[in-house]
Design an enzyme around this catalytic site. Structure first.
Site, PDB file in Angstrom:
ATOM      1  N   ASP A  97       9.916  -6.713   8.577  1.00 24.05           N
ATOM      2  CA  ASP A  97       8.913  -7.773   8.626  1.00 24.05           C
ATOM      3  C   ASP A  97       9.626  -9.076   8.984  1.00 24.05           C
ATOM      4  O   ASP A  97      10.851  -9.115   9.049  1.00 24.05           O
ATOM      5  CB  ASP A  97       8.136  -7.862   7.311  1.00 24.05           C
ATOM      6  CG  ASP A  97       9.008  -8.301   6.157  1.00 24.05           C
ATOM      7  OD1 ASP A  97      10.210  -8.533   6.366  1.00 24.05           O
ATOM      8  OD2 ASP A  97       8.493  -8.415   5.040  1.00 24.05           O
ATOM      9  N   ASP A 102       1.330   0.071   6.290  1.00 22.70           N
ATOM     10  CA  ASP A 102       2.381   0.050   5.277  1.00 22.70           C
ATOM     11  C   ASP A 102       1.760  -0.490   4.006  1.00 22.70           C
ATOM     12  O   ASP A 102       0.821  -1.276   4.060  1.00 22.70           O
ATOM     13  CB  ASP A 102       3.540  -0.877   5.677  1.00 22.70           C
ATOM     14  CG  ASP A 102       3.241  -2.327   5.350  1.00 22.70           C
ATOM     15  OD1 ASP A 102       2.453  -2.940   6.094  1.00 22.70           O
ATOM     16  OD2 ASP A 102       3.737  -2.833   4.335  1.00 22.70           O
ATOM     17  N   CYS A 108       0.167  21.298  -3.119  1.00 22.37           N
ATOM     18  CA  CYS A 108       1.048  20.271  -2.549  1.00 22.37           C
ATOM     19  C   CYS A 108       2.435  20.869  -2.376  1.00 22.37           C
ATOM     20  O   CYS A 108       2.962  21.513  -3.285  1.00 22.37           O
ATOM     21  CB  CYS A 108       1.110  19.037  -3.458  1.00 22.37           C
ATOM     22  SG  CYS A 108       2.281  17.786  -2.860  1.00 22.37           S
ATOM     23  N   CYS A 112       5.240  19.234  -1.818  1.00 23.10           N
ATOM     24  CA  CYS A 112       6.330  18.272  -2.019  1.00 23.10           C
ATOM     25  C   CYS A 112       7.357  18.839  -2.999  1.00 23.10           C
ATOM     26  O   CYS A 112       7.053  19.757  -3.757  1.00 23.10           O
ATOM     27  CB  CYS A 112       5.786  16.920  -2.493  1.00 23.10           C
ATOM     28  SG  CYS A 112       5.564  16.753  -4.266  1.00 23.10           S
ATOM     29  N   CYS A 144       6.023  18.904  -6.700  1.00 18.64           N
ATOM     30  CA  CYS A 144       4.988  19.882  -7.052  1.00 18.64           C
ATOM     31  C   CYS A 144       5.497  21.324  -6.964  1.00 18.64           C
ATOM     32  O   CYS A 144       5.000  22.206  -7.655  1.00 18.64           O
ATOM     33  CB  CYS A 144       3.762  19.686  -6.164  1.00 18.64           C
ATOM     34  SG  CYS A 144       2.874  18.159  -6.540  1.00 18.64           S
ATOM     35  N   HIS A 202       6.220  12.155  -4.977  1.00 20.79           N
ATOM     36  CA  HIS A 202       4.933  12.808  -4.723  1.00 20.79           C
ATOM     37  C   HIS A 202       3.969  11.863  -4.008  1.00 20.79           C
ATOM     38  O   HIS A 202       3.311  12.257  -3.043  1.00 20.79           O
ATOM     39  CB  HIS A 202       4.278  13.320  -6.020  1.00 20.79           C
ATOM     40  CG  HIS A 202       2.849  13.715  -5.794  1.00 20.79           C
ATOM     41  ND1 HIS A 202       2.490  14.959  -5.303  1.00 20.79           N
ATOM     42  CD2 HIS A 202       1.694  12.994  -5.885  1.00 20.79           C
ATOM     43  CE1 HIS A 202       1.165  14.988  -5.131  1.00 20.79           C
ATOM     44  NE2 HIS A 202       0.658  13.807  -5.485  1.00 20.79           N
TER      45      HIS A 202
END
Ligand SMILES: [Zn+2]
Length: 378
Positions: free
Chosen positions: A89, A271, A309, A311, A314, A340
């Site tokens: 930024d 974002d 999920c 991930c 999980c 997660h």
């Protein structure tokens, strides 16, 4: 270079090519404020959770450890070990929200560092130099972010100054890219649309900055205090004036529902700190709604945060274990919750892209718009 692949209404499926890799859009950038994701995730973790773009904050890295030092160390990519796209930024948002005792002039802003109070001056040229030193893939133009609601007269003057600053940013950016010894001579520059919630200012500003032929265009100054409906209205008002052949980024937004609404209105890139900030409070995102893991009903719940999920959290851990870690205030709790949540956001974007590709975006929208931001039923 942005390539539009397919549309569903105003929703756009596309690809954005950069020197550090291609970003599939709609996409979500994972916020690593001081070149680290809050919650203890490193570059390797980001690859594991399918992160496309890492976002770092210019202001924070300028005040500590310093962009000159990071340049000496080879730039942000070498420094962090993340080899994908990085967006920095401009520092503008932090200068206007964090720093104390600021003074705005035509040249730029003088303010006191929130770390040690020392005087710092930042204008368009300084912001471009810092971002060039960091060597990010995408630099953001230096602008003034005005809080909503704002007086019309002030918003108009601020908008005009932001346009003049953008012209200076572009000139300095081109000069820096051409220097020998620049970390990333292929750095891209995005302009930022401002104008608070005034439609005429928004449209006029967008028309002005579109003429500058930048690499991408952001909508800034939203999600800073105005009602959500106003934000959606502004996006719809500005969108027709955004160049169709350039990527579009909505800064600092938002909940999964906000993102879905903005994609529907033609936005490509997002974002937000929400996945990590909410994780700190044990709020976990799922496709069935938001779970508060502190809830007593999860004490002996052996299911993962979200069934199905994929991930790393999980696949391994139960709600009961994560709740225990949160209650015990273990560092691991934050890491698992953030992992997660970011995986969820990255997956949400992938499913949105699939839906546009398959011609099922409207059905996807209808299925999830009333669910994602609500409390999960179990
Ligand atoms: Zn998960």
């Amino acid at each position: 270079m942005y390539k539009l692949i397919k549309k569903a209404g105003n929703a756009r499926l596309g690809e954005f090519e950069t020197v550090h890799g291609t970003v599939k859009t709609p996409g979500f950038m994972n916020v690593a404020t001081v070149a680290a994701i809050k919650g203890g995730l490193d570059a390797e973790d980001l690859r594991t959770i399918n992160t496309q773009v890492m976002l770092c904050n210019t202001y924070h890295l300028h005040v500590r450890t310093g962009d000159e030092t990071i340049k000496e160390l080879g730039g942000l990519h070498a420094f962090t070990g993340w080899n994908g796209p990085i967006l920095t930024d401009s520092g503008g948002f932090q200068v206007f929200s964090l720093a104390k005792l600021r003074r705005i002039k035509e040249e730029g802003v003088t303010f006191n560092s929130h770390i040690d109070g020392r005087h710092i001056f930042m204008g368009p040229e300084e912001s471009m130099r810092i971002q060039s030193n960091l060597g990010s893939t995408i630099a953001m133009a230096f602008d003034e972010c005005v809080e909503n609601p704002a007086e019309y007269v002030y918003a108009k003057q601020s908008c005009e100054r932001t346009t003049r600053w953008l012209i200076r940013c572009k000139e300095e950016h081109e000069r820096l890219n051409a220097l020998s010894g620049t970390v990333n001579p292929h750095q891209l520059l995005f302009g930022i649309n401002q104008g608070c919630t005034y439609d005429d200012l928004r449209v006029k500003h967008m028309e002005e900055i579109a003429k500058l032929e930048l690499d991408g265009y952001a909508i800034g100054g939203l999600a800073v205090g105005e009602p959500t409906e106003e934000m959606y209205r502004v996006i719809s008002v500005v969108e027709p004036y955004m160049p169709a052949d350039k990527i579009r980024y909505l800064m600092g937004v938002g909940t999964p529902g906000n993102i879905l609404e903005a994609v529907k209105r033609g936005v490509d890139l997002f974002d937000c700190v929400m996945p990590s900030r909410n994780a700190r409070h044990g709020h976990l995102f799922t496709f069935g709604g938001v779970i508060n893991i502190n809830n007593a009903k999860y004490e002996k719940d052996l299911r993962p945060i979200e069934e199905g999920c994929d991930c790393p959290v999980c696949r391994q851990h139960s709600r009961a274990y994560i709740r225990h870690l949160v209650k015990a205030k273990e560092v691991l709790a934050l890491r698992l919750c953030v992992m997660h949540n970011l995986y969820f956001y990255n997956t949400l974007m992938a499913r949105i892209r699939d839906a546009i590709a398959n011609g099922t975006f409207d059905a996807f929208y209808n299925d999830y718009i009333g669910v994602l931001d609500e409390r999960a039923s179990d």
